[in-house]
Design a protein around this motif. Structure first.
Motif, PDB file in Angstrom:
ATOM      1  N   VAL A 165      31.447   3.712  59.031  1.00  0.00           N
ATOM      2  CA  VAL A 165      30.893   4.812  59.828  1.00  0.00           C
ATOM      3  C   VAL A 165      29.391   4.611  60.013  1.00  0.00           C
ATOM      4  O   VAL A 165      28.857   4.758  61.118  1.00  0.00           O
ATOM      5  CB  VAL A 165      31.169   6.172  59.151  1.00  0.00           C
ATOM      6  CG1 VAL A 165      30.382   7.280  59.840  1.00  0.00           C
ATOM      7  CG2 VAL A 165      32.656   6.488  59.189  1.00  0.00           C
ATOM      8  N   SER A 166      28.716   4.242  58.920  1.00  0.00           N
ATOM      9  CA  SER A 166      27.272   4.018  59.000  1.00  0.00           C
ATOM     10  C   SER A 166      26.949   2.833  59.903  1.00  0.00           C
ATOM     11  O   SER A 166      26.049   2.905  60.744  1.00  0.00           O
ATOM     12  CB  SER A 166      26.724   3.778  57.590  1.00  0.00           C
ATOM     13  OG  SER A 166      25.341   3.513  57.623  1.00  0.00           O
ATOM     14  N   ALA A 167      27.702   1.748  59.749  1.00  0.00           N
ATOM     15  CA  ALA A 167      27.448   0.549  60.552  1.00  0.00           C
ATOM     16  C   ALA A 167      27.746   0.771  62.026  1.00  0.00           C
ATOM     17  O   ALA A 167      27.076   0.203  62.899  1.00  0.00           O
ATOM     18  CB  ALA A 167      28.283  -0.615  60.019  1.00  0.00           C
ATOM     19  N   SER A 168      28.747   1.596  62.327  1.00  0.00           N
ATOM     20  CA  SER A 168      29.149   1.815  63.718  1.00  0.00           C
ATOM     21  C   SER A 168      28.085   2.542  64.531  1.00  0.00           C
ATOM     22  O   SER A 168      28.150   2.566  65.751  1.00  0.00           O
ATOM     23  CB  SER A 168      30.464   2.599  63.765  1.00  0.00           C
ATOM     24  OG  SER A 168      30.282   3.924  63.292  1.00  0.00           O
ATOM     25  N   LYS A 169      27.106   3.104  63.843  1.00  0.00           N
ATOM     26  CA  LYS A 169      26.004   3.748  64.557  1.00  0.00           C
ATOM     27  C   LYS A 169      25.031   2.712  65.122  1.00  0.00           C
ATOM     28  O   LYS A 169      24.223   3.023  65.986  1.00  0.00           O
ATOM     29  CB  LYS A 169      25.246   4.692  63.614  1.00  0.00           C
ATOM     30  CG  LYS A 169      26.087   5.818  63.056  1.00  0.00           C
ATOM     31  CD  LYS A 169      25.327   6.576  61.984  1.00  0.00           C
ATOM     32  CE  LYS A 169      26.221   7.625  61.316  1.00  0.00           C
ATOM     33  NZ  LYS A 169      25.526   8.302  60.199  1.00  0.00           N
ATOM     34  N   LEU A 170      25.121   1.481  64.613  1.00  0.00           N
ATOM     35  CA  LEU A 170      24.188   0.441  65.022  1.00  0.00           C
ATOM     36  C   LEU A 170      24.812  -0.599  65.942  1.00  0.00           C
ATOM     37  O   LEU A 170      24.092  -1.408  66.528  1.00  0.00           O
ATOM     38  CB  LEU A 170      23.632  -0.265  63.773  1.00  0.00           C
ATOM     39  CG  LEU A 170      22.937   0.625  62.744  1.00  0.00           C
ATOM     40  CD1 LEU A 170      22.549  -0.181  61.522  1.00  0.00           C
ATOM     41  CD2 LEU A 170      21.713   1.293  63.354  1.00  0.00           C
ATOM     42  N   ILE A 171      26.117  -0.600  66.054  1.00  0.00           N
ATOM     43  CA  ILE A 171      26.799  -1.606  66.858  1.00  0.00           C
ATOM     44  C   ILE A 171      28.039  -1.023  67.502  1.00  0.00           C
ATOM     45  O   ILE A 171      28.761  -0.248  66.877  1.00  0.00           O
ATOM     46  CB  ILE A 171      27.173  -2.839  65.981  1.00  0.00           C
ATOM     47  CG1 ILE A 171      27.826  -3.924  66.827  1.00  0.00           C
ATOM     48  CG2 ILE A 171      28.057  -2.429  64.823  1.00  0.00           C
ATOM     49  CD1 ILE A 171      26.895  -4.618  67.754  1.00  0.00           C
ATOM     50  N   GLN A 172      28.278  -1.338  68.760  1.00  0.00           N
ATOM     51  CA  GLN A 172      29.489  -0.907  69.458  1.00  0.00           C
ATOM     52  C   GLN A 172      30.154  -2.122  70.095  1.00  0.00           C
ATOM     53  O   GLN A 172      29.485  -2.945  70.723  1.00  0.00           O
ATOM     54  CB  GLN A 172      29.157   0.126  70.541  1.00  0.00           C
ATOM     55  CG  GLN A 172      28.788   1.499  69.985  1.00  0.00           C
ATOM     56  CD  GLN A 172      29.982   2.188  69.348  1.00  0.00           C
ATOM     57  OE1 GLN A 172      31.026   2.346  69.987  1.00  0.00           O
ATOM     58  NE2 GLN A 172      29.830   2.611  68.100  1.00  0.00           N
ATOM     59  N   LEU A 173      31.457  -2.242  69.926  1.00  0.00           N
ATOM     60  CA  LEU A 173      32.199  -3.375  70.470  1.00  0.00           C
ATOM     61  C   LEU A 173      33.016  -2.954  71.691  1.00  0.00           C
ATOM     62  O   LEU A 173      33.746  -1.969  71.634  1.00  0.00           O
ATOM     63  CB  LEU A 173      33.154  -3.938  69.406  1.00  0.00           C
ATOM     64  CG  LEU A 173      32.533  -4.453  68.105  1.00  0.00           C
ATOM     65  CD1 LEU A 173      33.638  -4.912  67.163  1.00  0.00           C
ATOM     66  CD2 LEU A 173      31.553  -5.582  68.379  1.00  0.00           C
ATOM     67  N   LYS A 174      32.878  -3.723  72.768  1.00  0.00           N
ATOM     68  CA  LYS A 174      33.745  -3.520  73.930  1.00  0.00           C
ATOM     69  C   LYS A 174      35.017  -4.354  73.783  1.00  0.00           C
ATOM     70  O   LYS A 174      36.062  -4.020  74.310  1.00  0.00           O
ATOM     71  CB  LYS A 174      33.003  -3.892  75.213  1.00  0.00           C
ATOM     72  CG  LYS A 174      31.826  -2.976  75.511  1.00  0.00           C
ATOM     73  CD  LYS A 174      31.172  -3.347  76.841  1.00  0.00           C
ATOM     74  CE  LYS A 174      30.025  -2.389  77.157  1.00  0.00           C
ATOM     75  NZ  LYS A 174      29.372  -2.713  78.451  1.00  0.00           N
ATOM     76  N   ASN A 175      34.861  -5.474  73.057  1.00  0.00           N
ATOM     77  CA  ASN A 175      36.011  -6.305  72.694  1.00  0.00           C
ATOM     78  C   ASN A 175      35.632  -7.053  71.420  1.00  0.00           C
ATOM     79  O   ASN A 175      34.488  -6.960  70.948  1.00  0.00           O
ATOM     80  CB  ASN A 175      36.393  -7.274  73.818  1.00  0.00           C
ATOM     81  CG  ASN A 175      35.248  -8.206  74.181  1.00  0.00           C
ATOM     82  OD1 ASN A 175      34.823  -9.043  73.394  1.00  0.00           O
ATOM     83  ND2 ASN A 175      34.719  -8.039  75.407  1.00  0.00           N
ATOM     84  N   THR A 176      36.558  -7.802  70.868  1.00  0.00           N
ATOM     85  CA  THR A 176      36.309  -8.439  69.576  1.00  0.00           C
ATOM     86  C   THR A 176      36.035  -9.938  69.673  1.00  0.00           C
ATOM     87  O   THR A 176      35.913 -10.605  68.651  1.00  0.00           O
ATOM     88  CB  THR A 176      37.513  -8.220  68.638  1.00  0.00           C
ATOM     89  OG1 THR A 176      38.648  -8.930  69.148  1.00  0.00           O
ATOM     90  CG2 THR A 176      37.832  -6.744  68.494  1.00  0.00           C
TER      91      THR A 176
END
Length: 416
Positions: free
Chosen positions: A86-97
Motif C-alpha cells: 500500500v505504501s509503495a503503490s503511492k509512489l508507482i503505478q503500473l499500466k502493465n507488468t
C-alpha cells in the motif's frame, strides 16, 4: 443503507448510495519466475459509482484497475506485505507488468535472491519502472568494477535500495573516488560500502565525513588512524560534525595521543555509547573491584573494553578471579583478556597451564598474558605438543574431553 468502503490506498475513499451496484474485479495475475506467491492470488474488490462525496470525484475505472494491478503485483510478484505494498503503490503505478517483469528478471539474473528483491522494491518502489539495461546495468557494473563480488553487490543494494536511483556520474562515482582517496585499498572501500548503509546516500565529500576527516588531519591523526576509523567505525566517522568535534575534544581531554591508534578507537567507542551506558560499564567494573581511575586507565589501554557486554564482563571476571585466583586489579592492567572467548580460549588454556603447574613442568611465575596472547599454533607447540609424552591427557584437557577437576581435584580448593 450506506456502505463505507476504504480502499487500501490512503487517497481513495468512497461512499456508495443504497441501490448502487458493486462489482468484483478478481485479480488472477500470474506470478513471475521468481515465484513469490505461487497459489496465493490476492483478490481485491472495487466499488464503482457515479456519486460524489463533496467536491471529490471518483477515480476512473482505468485508474482503479491500474491501482489494483500495481498493488497486486507488489504483493504477488515482488513479495511485499500488504502494508508495504500500500505504501509503495503511492509512489508507482503500473499500466502493465512488462517493464516490471524485466526488472525482476534482471535482478534475479544478477544474483539477487527473493528476499533481497523484496527489500529492493520496498526501499525503492520506482525501481520496477526503470530500464534495466540503461539504468540498472551500469550501476551494477560499476560496483563490480571496484572488485565487489556478485553476492556483495546484492547485499549492498538490498541494504540501501535508493542507491539504484542515485546518479552514477554525480553521486556514486564521486563518493567512490572520495572513499578511495581516504582508505586507498579497494577491499577497504568494499568494507565501508557494506557497513555504511544509508550513509552512502549522502554526498560524503561535504556531509559530515569530509569535515570530520579534515578535523582529524588538523590535530595530527595520521592517515593510518583515519583509515582505521572510517573502515571499522564508519558511523562514528560520519557523525554530525558538531557532535564529532565534541567527541574529539573529550578524547583529547582524557589524555589520548592523536598520533596513536587508540585515539581513533576511543573516538569510535564514545560516539557509540550513550552516557547512561558509559556509566553502567563503570558500575560493572566497580563491582569487580576496579576503582574509577583503574577503569579509566583500562579504557586508555584498550578503549573497546567499554563495548564488552555486562554478561561477558561478569562471566570472564568470575572465572579469572573466583576460579583462577587472579587479582582483579591485575586484569585492569590487561583489559584485552576480557575480549577472548571464555569457552574457546581462556578456560581451556588456563586449565592446561594449571595442569602443567601441578606437575611442576613450568615455572610458577608465568604471566597469564604470556599464554593467552599466543596464537593457537604457538600455544599448541609450547604447552601441549612439548609436554605430550609426559602428560598424555593434556590434549584431552585442552579439548574439554576430560574435566580439568577430574585430574586436579585439589585445584578448586586451592583458589578459595
Amino acid at each position: 443503507m450506506f456502505i463505507m468502503f476504504r480502499f487500501l490506498c490512503r487517497t481513495t475513499r468512497k461512499v456508495i448510495a443504497e441501490g448502487d451496484r458493486d462489482r468484483d474485479l478478481a485479480l488472477n495475475l500470474t506470478t513471475t519466475q521468481l515465484g513469490f506467491s505461487q497459489n496465493k492470488i490476492f483478490p481485491l474488490r472495487f466499488l464503482s459509482s457515479s456519486s460524489h462525496v463533496g467536491k471529490r470525484a471518483l477515480k476512473t475505472e482505468q485508474s482503479e484497475q491500474e491501482e489494483s494491478l500495481t498493488l497486486s503485483y507488489l504483493i504477488n510478484s515482488c513479495g511485499l506485505s500488504l502494508k508495504c505494498a500500500v505504501s509503495a503503490s503511492k509512489l508507482i503505478q503500473l499500466k502493465n507488468t512488462e517493464r516490471a517483469d524485466s526488472v525482476l528478471r534482471f535482478l534475479s539474473d544478477h544474483g539477487f535472491i527473493e528476499t533481497q528483491i523484496s527489500k529492493v522494491v520496498k526501499g525503492c518502489p520506482r525501481v520496477i519502472s526503470f530500464d534495466p539495461e540503461k539504468t540498472l546495468s551500469p550501476k551494477i557494473e560499476f560496483f563490480r568494477s571496484m572488485g565487489v563480488s556478485r553476492d556483495e553487490v546484492a547485499e549492498i543494494i538490498a541494504r540501501t535500495p535508493p542507491l539504484l536511483s542515485r546518479s552514477l556520474k554525480n553521486h556514486l562515482i564521486p563518493n567512490y573516488n572520495f572513499l578511495k582517496n581516504v582508505v586507498i585499498d579497494d577491499k577497504k572501500v568494499v568494507t565501508v560500502l557494506k557497513r555504511m548503509g544509508r550513509g552512502l546516500l549522502q554526498d560524503l565529500r561535504s556531509k559530515n565525513l569530509g569535515p570530520n576527516i579534515a578535523l582529524l588531519k588538523d590535530i595530527g591523526v595520521p592517515h593510518s588512524g583515519i583509515i582505521f576509523l572510517v573502515t571499522n567505525t564508519s558511523s562514528a566517522a560520519r557523525s554530525k560534525h558538531s557532535k564529532f568535534c565534541r567527541i574529539v575534544d573529550k578524547v583529547k581531554e582524557m589524555g589520548f595521543d592523536p598520533t596513536q591508534i587508540v585515539f581513533v578507537m576511543a573516538v569510535g567507542v564514545i560516539s557509540q555509547l550513550k552516557e547512561s551506558v558509559w556509566e553502567s560499564k563503570f558500575e560493572v567494573y566497580r563491582r569487580w573491584g576496579w576503582s574509577e581511575d583503574e577503569t579509566r586507565a583500562a579504557f586508555r589501554k584498550h578503549p573497546y573494553c567499554m563495548l564488552i557486554s555486562e554478561e561477558k564482563i561478569t562471566r570472564g571476571m568470575d572465572f579469572l578471579v573466583n576460579r583462577m585466583g587472579w587479582l582483579s586489579r591485575d586484569i585492569s592492567k590487561w583489559p584485552e583478556g576480557l575480549f577472548f572467548s571464555l569457552e574457546k580460549r581462556i578456560a581451556p588454556r588456563c586449565f592446561v597451564i594449571q595442569h602443567l603447574l601441578s606437575k611442576g613442568l613450568i615455572r610458577e611465575d608465568i604471566s597469564p598474558t604470556a599464554y593467552l596472547k599466543l596464537t593457537e599454533g604457538k600455544f599448541m607447540d609450547m604447552y601441549i605438543t612439548r609436554f605430550h609424552e609426559k602428560v598424555p591427557q593434556l590434549l584431552d584437557v585442552y579439548e574439554g574431553k576430560i574435566d580439568f577437576l577430574d585430574v586436579n581435584p585439589e585445584f578448586q580448593r586451592s583458589v578459595k
